[in-house]
Design an enzyme around this catalytic site. Structure first.
Site, PDB file in Angstrom:
ATOM      1  N   GLN A 140      30.096  24.876  14.927  1.00  0.00           N
ATOM      2  CA  GLN A 140      29.439  25.688  15.947  1.00  0.00           C
ATOM      3  C   GLN A 140      30.285  25.674  17.219  1.00  0.00           C
ATOM      4  OE1 GLN A 140      26.227  27.113  15.463  1.00  0.00           O
ATOM      5  NE2 GLN A 140      25.762  26.195  13.494  1.00  0.00           N
ATOM      6  N   HIS A 190      22.557  18.748  13.641  1.00  0.00           N
ATOM      7  CA  HIS A 190      23.649  18.811  14.615  1.00  0.00           C
ATOM      8  C   HIS A 190      23.268  17.915  15.795  1.00  0.00           C
ATOM      9  CE1 HIS A 190      26.209  21.840  12.755  1.00  0.00           C
ATOM     10  NE2 HIS A 190      25.106  22.440  12.359  1.00  0.00           N
ATOM     11  N   ASN A 214      25.448  15.784   7.178  1.00  0.00           N
ATOM     12  CA  ASN A 214      26.458  16.581   7.885  1.00  0.00           C
ATOM     13  C   ASN A 214      25.917  16.951   9.258  1.00  0.00           C
ATOM     14  OD1 ASN A 214      26.743  17.691   4.697  1.00  0.00           O
ATOM     15  ND2 ASN A 214      28.569  16.976   5.728  1.00  0.00           N
ATOM     16  N   ARG A 222      22.845  -0.983  10.922  1.00  0.00           N
ATOM     17  CA  ARG A 222      22.281  -1.492  12.186  1.00  0.00           C
ATOM     18  C   ARG A 222      21.818  -0.377  13.106  1.00  0.00           C
ATOM     19  NH1 ARG A 222      25.980  -5.735  11.293  1.00  0.00           N
ATOM     20  NH2 ARG A 222      27.718  -4.566  12.217  1.00  0.00           N
ATOM     21  N   ASP A 242      27.622  20.739  -2.863  1.00  0.00           N
ATOM     22  CA  ASP A 242      28.876  21.301  -3.371  1.00  0.00           C
ATOM     23  C   ASP A 242      29.893  20.227  -3.720  1.00  0.00           C
ATOM     24  OD1 ASP A 242      29.485  20.470  -0.819  1.00  0.00           O
ATOM     25  OD2 ASP A 242      30.293  22.376  -0.120  1.00  0.00           O
ATOM     26  N   GLY A 243      29.550  18.965  -3.494  1.00  0.00           N
ATOM     27  CA  GLY A 243      30.498  17.895  -3.783  1.00  0.00           C
ATOM     28  C   GLY A 243      31.572  17.764  -2.709  1.00  0.00           C
ATOM     29  N   ASP A 268      24.219  26.966   2.788  1.00  0.00           N
ATOM     30  CA  ASP A 268      24.973  27.007   4.062  1.00  0.00           C
ATOM     31  C   ASP A 268      26.215  27.889   3.904  1.00  0.00           C
ATOM     32  OD1 ASP A 268      25.514  26.568   6.741  1.00  0.00           O
ATOM     33  OD2 ASP A 268      26.236  24.526   6.487  1.00  0.00           O
ATOM     34  N   LEU A 301      34.687  20.836   8.474  1.00  0.00           N
ATOM     35  CA  LEU A 301      34.017  21.673   7.475  1.00  0.00           C
ATOM     36  C   LEU A 301      33.229  22.759   8.202  1.00  0.00           C
ATOM     37  CD1 LEU A 301      32.624  19.067   4.911  1.00  0.00           C
ATOM     38  CD2 LEU A 301      34.511  20.669   4.571  1.00  0.00           C
ATOM     39  N   ALA A 302      33.317  23.967   7.691  1.00  0.00           N
ATOM     40  CA  ALA A 302      32.725  25.121   8.389  1.00  0.00           C
ATOM     41  C   ALA A 302      31.912  25.943   7.407  1.00  0.00           C
ATOM     42  CB  ALA A 302      33.834  25.970   8.997  1.00  0.00           C
TER      43      ALA A 302
HETATM   44 ZN    ZN Z   1      24.779  26.409   8.765  1.00  0.00          ZN
END
Ligand code: ZN
Length: 385
Positions: A140, A190, A214, A222, A242-243, A268, A301-302
């Site tokens: 983002q 996020h 993610n 902890r 998706d691995g 996503d 990652l996007a």
């Molecule tokens: Zn998204």
């Protein structure tokens, strides 16, 4: 009125063979073939699975187009592209961009909600940002972050079904209160929230966690953080199976901790999904797709190039869940989270949203409200499906 015979119908926690599915826009009955009314149009499923239609609550785009295009044609393309992957309803998902872009995207979603289905149904938008943490941006764009704004979500309540936000940015709790009051699903993500901040938001009505693991600190014994709170609380968790976004071992661990009733597989997906390798725009940033990965230039990652049918196959392969249980993660669970009372199951009175899958869980046909919107034997617009 139509009927499908010769399939294995997934109904609840089991499947039924030797029966016929009778439907118009809704499921009318599941009954012995011999009791079907005479003279109606009948399709033979030839032993294939008949599964509740998939509901993707987190998808940005596919087939070269994106929700942030703010265009009716883009949403139509997404609806048709997703139907090829078994999706019968979805929440077009926005990105953190300037207000004018977000408003335009929401206007397009609002208009698309009432369009006749030539693909998956648009249920309303998933707003992902701009009310997120500067330290957990993922892909983002941080230049457009804003303080959580209760007035914005109240004004756009008819379009919004789900909002992802960072609870630690909602310092007075008024944003979460507005979501709860307007009946919009609050999903934490996020976020840099502590375990305590996340648990407080769950107590105050947040019901889900956006792409668990993610866009949040990794689980630490902890400082369990949002990931730990998501596992501890009785809330839904989105997973990008998706691995790439999480390891298949995590698919199994999550199943042990949350059970089949609290996991929601999401794609996503971004506009490069279905199109193979190349460079694409995601919310104003350039994303390079290579194999199963979609990344910004710095390696972040996007979004993904995942489709929900592949997510289901990946999840089933990693966990050994039978289809009649795994299918819940893409149908009944997301429908329950959204409060869609007549979607997500094959049962009399429910919408006739279903997918015919072969033994390898690949999509043969997709039906939305009784209408066939995808057939794999016909030509498709979307390359590389
Ligand atoms: Zn998204």
């Amino acid at each position: 009125m139509k009927a499908i015979t010769g399939g294995k119908i997934i109904a609840g926690r089991t499947w039924l063979g030797g029966t016929a599915l009778l439907f118009d826009g809704r499921v009318l009955d599941i009954l012995p073939k011999s009791e079907l009314p005479a003279g109606i149009e009948t399709l033979d499923a030839e032993g294939a699975w008949i599964v509740p239609g998939f509901v993707d609550i987190h998808v940005h785009g596919v087939c070269g187009v994106d929700t942030m295009d703010g265009a009716a044609e883009s949403l139509e393309t997404i609806a048709a592209g997703l139907a090829a992957h078994g999706v019968t309803a979805f929440c077009p998902t926005t990105m953190t961009m300037d207000e004018a872009h977000i408003e335009a995207a929401l206007d397009a979603v609002e208009a698309a909600k009432n369009a006749p289905p030539n693909g998956a149904r648009v249920l309303g938008a998933h707003l992902e940002g701009p009310y997120i943490s500067a330290s957990r941006l993922g892909a983002q764009d941080g230049t457009h972050l804003r303080r959580p704004d209760p007035e914005f979500v109240r004004r756009r309540k008819s379009t919004l079904r789900l909002v992802t936000f960072a609870p630690e940015e909602d310092t007075d709790g008024r944003f979460l209160e507005a979501l709860r009051e307007e009946g919009i699903v609050a999903s934490l993500g996020h976020s840099q929230a502590t375990y305590e901040q996340a648990m407080k938001a769950f107590r105050n009505g947040a019901k889900s966690v956006t792409h668990l693991f993610n866009g949040m600190p990794p689980f630490h014994h902890r400082t369990p953080g949002l990931a730990g709170a998501a596992l501890d609380a009785d809330v839904f968790c989105e997973l990008i199976a998706d691995g790439v976004h999480s390891h298949p071992a995590v698919f199994r661990l999550l199943l042990k901790m949350k059970g089949v009733e609290r996991i929601i597989l999401v794609s996503d997906a971004m506009r490069g999904a279905c199109l193979g390798e190349g460079e694409w725009d995601l919310g104003g940033q350039t994303v390079t797709v290579h194999g199963p990965e979609a990344k910004l230039a710095d390696g972040t990652l996007a979004g993904s190039v995942l489709t929900l049918d592949l997510a289901l196959r990946n999840y089933g392969a990693a966990t050994g869940l039978p289809l009649w249980e795994a299918a819940r993660l893409v149908s009944e669970n997301p429908a329950r989270l959204l409060g869609e009372r007549d979607r997500g199951r094959i049962e009399p009175g429910y919408r006739a949203d279903f997918v015919i899958l072969d033994e390898g869980w690949r999509v043969i046909k997709t039906f939305v409200e009784g209408k066939e919107v995808f057939d794999r034997h016909e030509n498709r617009d979307c390359k590389g499906l």
